[in-house]
Design an enzyme around this catalytic site. Structure first.
Site, PDB file in Angstrom:
ATOM      1  N   ASP A   1       0.790  -1.235   0.000  1.00  0.00           N
ATOM      2  CA  ASP A   1       0.000   0.000   0.000  1.00  0.00           C
ATOM      3  C   ASP A   1       0.831   1.299   0.000  1.00  0.00           C
ATOM      4  O   ASP A   1       0.514   2.255   0.698  1.00  0.00           O
ATOM      5  CB  ASP A   1      -0.944   0.023   1.203  1.00  0.00           C
ATOM      6  CG  ASP A   1      -1.838  -1.197   1.268  1.00  0.00           C
ATOM      7  OD1 ASP A   1      -1.891  -1.949   0.279  1.00  0.00           O
ATOM      8  OD2 ASP A   1      -2.481  -1.410   2.316  1.00  0.00           O
TER       9      ASP A   1
ATOM     10  N   LYS B   1      -7.134  -4.107  -3.033  1.00  0.00           N
ATOM     11  CA  LYS B   1      -7.730  -4.804  -1.901  1.00  0.00           C
ATOM     12  C   LYS B   1      -8.512  -3.824  -1.037  1.00  0.00           C
ATOM     13  O   LYS B   1      -8.282  -2.607  -1.092  1.00  0.00           O
ATOM     14  CB  LYS B   1      -6.662  -5.506  -1.055  1.00  0.00           C
ATOM     15  CG  LYS B   1      -5.691  -4.583  -0.321  1.00  0.00           C
ATOM     16  CD  LYS B   1      -4.648  -5.406   0.437  1.00  0.00           C
ATOM     17  CE  LYS B   1      -3.640  -4.520   1.169  1.00  0.00           C
ATOM     18  NZ  LYS B   1      -4.209  -3.815   2.306  1.00  0.00           N
TER      19      LYS B   1
ATOM     20  N   CYS C   1      -2.021  -2.691   8.148  1.00  0.00           N
ATOM     21  CA  CYS C   1      -1.833  -3.653   7.053  1.00  0.00           C
ATOM     22  C   CYS C   1      -0.547  -4.466   7.188  1.00  0.00           C
ATOM     23  O   CYS C   1      -0.534  -5.667   6.900  1.00  0.00           O
ATOM     24  CB  CYS C   1      -1.871  -2.935   5.712  1.00  0.00           C
ATOM     25  SG  CYS C   1      -3.455  -2.108   5.394  1.00  0.00           S
TER      26      CYS C   1
END
Length: 333
Positions: free
Chosen positions: A156, A217, A250
């Site tokens: 990310d 995602k 994450c």
């Protein structure tokens, strides 16, 4: 109204005396319906144990947790399964087992007079004695990395995070080194993007053109079916180098999912960050307690080549010739 607790496991035959009051059937249907509970089955023999519980949903059961020379009694919610036991063992003995990579939980069987492996599909319904057994291959060094058994996960690193994440420019710089190193050494790269429609794509400074997978995602963890498919195509992968944002969300959830699947995880302290350094600090501490290796990009890249005679050593050396930026991240580890 009583609640129904159901658990099952695949069995080889209809004869089993380890779990009394257990009923055995051969099913040729696809779904069993118990109230609002649906259990999908293939045409196979299953061991189904159903028990009506009149107790309060918060009722507890006594268990004895043993590890090494230690034993400690405690209580758990009735019906606790493998994951709850795993977390409880770590909370009780985490300072003793933080270097372990793999282990199994065993439960004492009156039938056999010894400990047996605790099936992951079962739950604790009565007083029990359990122990944690470490699984380490003798002579296998923990934390060893080789290019052929290592994958790189970039999590990310997206445009919209740039103004919010502390030291974002610095972790991008280190991310460039890691991605370049992965490409030089032939290690697969997997890149995730959290809700790219709203948060944008991976920052342009990172060249992810050679990635095995770049995927969107919404789940915080990177471990989705498409990632597991890529990993299945590389059965030799044993270790994952993980970097990106955010450390406490994450990164942490990805690391826990990976170690739960038996992978060794190396989180890059100089290429992961959060909006809050407090969140980052405690996430790194928790991951280290659970067996994640917290390290740096230079350490990993040099470990991957291992020898100045490695054909890629000079190329890796050129990557790390200038030290990684002094971002201040390490002050909060």
């Amino acid at each position: 109204m009583s609640k129904i607790l159901v658990h099952c496991r695949l069995i080889d035959s209809l004869s089993c005396s380890l779990w009394p009051n257990t009923y055995y059937y051969t099913f040729h249907c696809h779904t069993i319906v118990l109230g609002s509970f649906y259990l999908n089955l293939n045409a196979a023999q299953y061991c189904i144990s159903a028990m009506a519980l009149q107790e309060d949903p918060c009722s507890e059961v006594q268990v004895l947790l043993s590890f090494s020379t230690f034993s400690r009694p405690t209580t758990l919610p009735l019906g606790s399964g493998y994951e709850v036991l795993y977390e409880t063992f770590l909370s009780v003995y985490g300072h003793h087992i933080d270097v372990l990579r793999k282990f199994l939980i065993q439960i004492y069987s009156d039938e056999w007079g010894q400990y047996i492996d605790f099936p992951k599909g079962f739950t604790i319904l009565k007083k029990a004695s359990l122990r944690l057994v470490p699984l380490q291959s003798e002579g296998t060094p923990l934390g060893n990395l080789t290019p052929g058994t290592t994958a790189f996960f970039c999590c990310d690193m997206q445009e919209r995070f740039r103004p919010a994440i502390k030291y974002f420019e610095e972790i991008i710089s280190v991310g460039q080194r890691l991605i370049h190193g992965a490409h030089l050494l032939g290690s697969p790269l997997i890149v995730s993007e959290q809700y790219p429609k709203g948060l944008g794509s991976t920052v342009p400074e990172l060249d992810i053109s050679a990635a095995r997978l770049v995927y969107p995602k919404t789940k915080f963890s990177m471990i989705l079916p498409e990632v597991e498919k890529v990993l299945a195509a590389f059965p030799e992968i044993r270790s994952v180098v993980l970097f990106g944002v955010e450390t406490h969300v994450c990164i942490q959830q990805t690391a826990l999912d990976l170690i739960g699947r038996g992978y060794e995880v190396h989180v890059m302290a100089d290429s992961t960050s959060s909006r809050s350094m407090v969140d980052r600090m405690f996430a790194l501490k928790r991951m280290a307690q659970l067996g994640v290796i917290i390290t740096t990009s230079e350490s990993v890249l040099l470990q991957l080549v291992a020898d100045k005679e490695h054909p890629k050593f000079k190329a890796i050396q050129s990557i790390i010739k200038t030290s990684a930026p002094d971002s201040g991240l390490l002050l909060t580890v």
